[in-house]
Write an enzyme that holds these catalytic residues in place. Structure first.
Site, PDB file in Angstrom:
ATOM      1  N   ASP A  52      24.757  15.413  13.267  1.00  0.00           N
ATOM      2  CA  ASP A  52      25.903  14.545  13.476  1.00  0.00           C
ATOM      3  C   ASP A  52      26.795  15.319  13.499  1.00  0.00           C
ATOM      4  O   ASP A  52      26.846  16.799  13.039  1.00  0.00           O
ATOM      5  CB  ASP A  52      25.998  13.646  12.376  1.00  0.00           C
ATOM      6  CG  ASP A  52      24.909  12.380  12.481  1.00  0.00           C
ATOM      7  OD1 ASP A  52      24.191  12.459  13.616  1.00  0.00           O
ATOM      8  OD2 ASP A  52      24.654  11.681  11.727  1.00  0.00           O
ATOM      9  N   TYR A 110      15.559  18.710   5.801  1.00  0.00           N
ATOM     10  CA  TYR A 110      16.998  18.949   5.568  1.00  0.00           C
ATOM     11  C   TYR A 110      17.475  19.320   3.909  1.00  0.00           C
ATOM     12  O   TYR A 110      16.728  18.741   2.998  1.00  0.00           O
ATOM     13  CB  TYR A 110      17.801  17.568   5.842  1.00  0.00           C
ATOM     14  CG  TYR A 110      18.158  17.344   7.400  1.00  0.00           C
ATOM     15  CD1 TYR A 110      19.265  17.700   7.860  1.00  0.00           C
ATOM     16  CD2 TYR A 110      17.110  16.666   8.033  1.00  0.00           C
ATOM     17  CE1 TYR A 110      19.362  17.487   9.138  1.00  0.00           C
ATOM     18  CE2 TYR A 110      17.344  16.544   9.588  1.00  0.00           C
ATOM     19  CZ  TYR A 110      18.651  16.802  10.072  1.00  0.00           C
ATOM     20  OH  TYR A 110      18.553  16.703  11.428  1.00  0.00           O
TER      21      TYR A 110
END
Length: 242
Positions: A52, A110
């Protein structure tokens, strides 16, 4: 047709995410533009996943195909010379023609960084959260996310995917020096999922029955039931495994 895989690092601060989106400045758009300058052709650059706006990457994987035989060392040097300073191709190698960065990925990891004191050096790469954090308690609560579960409550409402099941294989918390590290691995991630999970876990520390709260968030399958998403600037795509 030759197929080339790259590992890419980038600072996502100034970008609207990975994926090309019209006139917006994105990572994918900058790399495609740079490849065209070097190879004199347009390529279809396939990323392992979409990060994002504001999200960074230490190990994004992408591949592209071309009829040309590439001198890997020379190409990487030329490409990095053309790319902006906040994007870097750290390695490139030739792979099988049918390799697909997104569909062949088995696991993605992540990390999310939290700083607990104000620092000009961490401000673009971590979430400043000065409240007390009980890491042992978070470690226990994080086990509730392990396994294959419906993550509807942890993704943005605008997500267009029909299947919202993800299999999380590992979740951990660690404090090292001045930073707190949250690390999570799964077969796939939904739009905004990691940031919503971190926000929910931090919020759970303020409640009397945090386990019940997290279980109810899963059961509701509604985004508003979960905690507020933490800022994008602390999130890094760490690595992709095949």
């Amino acid at each position: 047709m030759n197929n080339y895989r790259m590992i890419i690092q980038y600072d996502g601060t100034k970008y609207a995410g990975w994926q090309i989106q019209g006139d917006q400045k994105t990572i994918q758009k900058e790399i495609v533009k740079a490849i065209k300058i070097v190879l004199k052709e347009d390529v279809n650059l396939i990323g392992s996943g979409r990060t994002d706006a504001g999200v960074h990457a230490l190990g994004q994987v992408a591949n592209f195909r071309t009829d040309k035989e590439i001198d890997l060392f020379k190409f990487r040097f030329s490409l990095n010379s053309v790319l902006p300073d906040d994007i870097s191709v750290i390695s490139i190698n030739e792979v099988e023609e049918n390799f697909h960065s997104r569909f062949d990925a088995k696991r993605r990891t992540y990390i999310y960084l939290i700083s607990q004191f104000k620092s000009p050096f961490y401000k673009n790469y971590s979430y400043f959260y000065p409240q007390e954090i009980d890491l042992e308690k978070l470690q226990v609560l994080s086990r509730l996310f392990i396994g294959k579960k419906n993550y509807s409550s942890f993704c943005k409402k605008s997500s267009e995917v029909k299947n919202r099941y993800c299999e999380v294989s590992n979740v951990s918390w660690l404090k090292h020096a001045d930073l707190i590290y949250f690390k999570i691995s799964a077969d796939r991630f939904l739009h905004g999922m990691v940031r919503a999970i971190v926000g929910t876990l931090l919020n759970s520390l303020k409640l009397e029955n945090p386990e019940e709260y997290i279980n109810q968030v899963f059961i509701s399958e509604k985004r508003e039931a979960a905690g507020e998403a933490v800022p994008a600037k602390g999130l890094f795509l760490y690595k992709v495994e095949y």
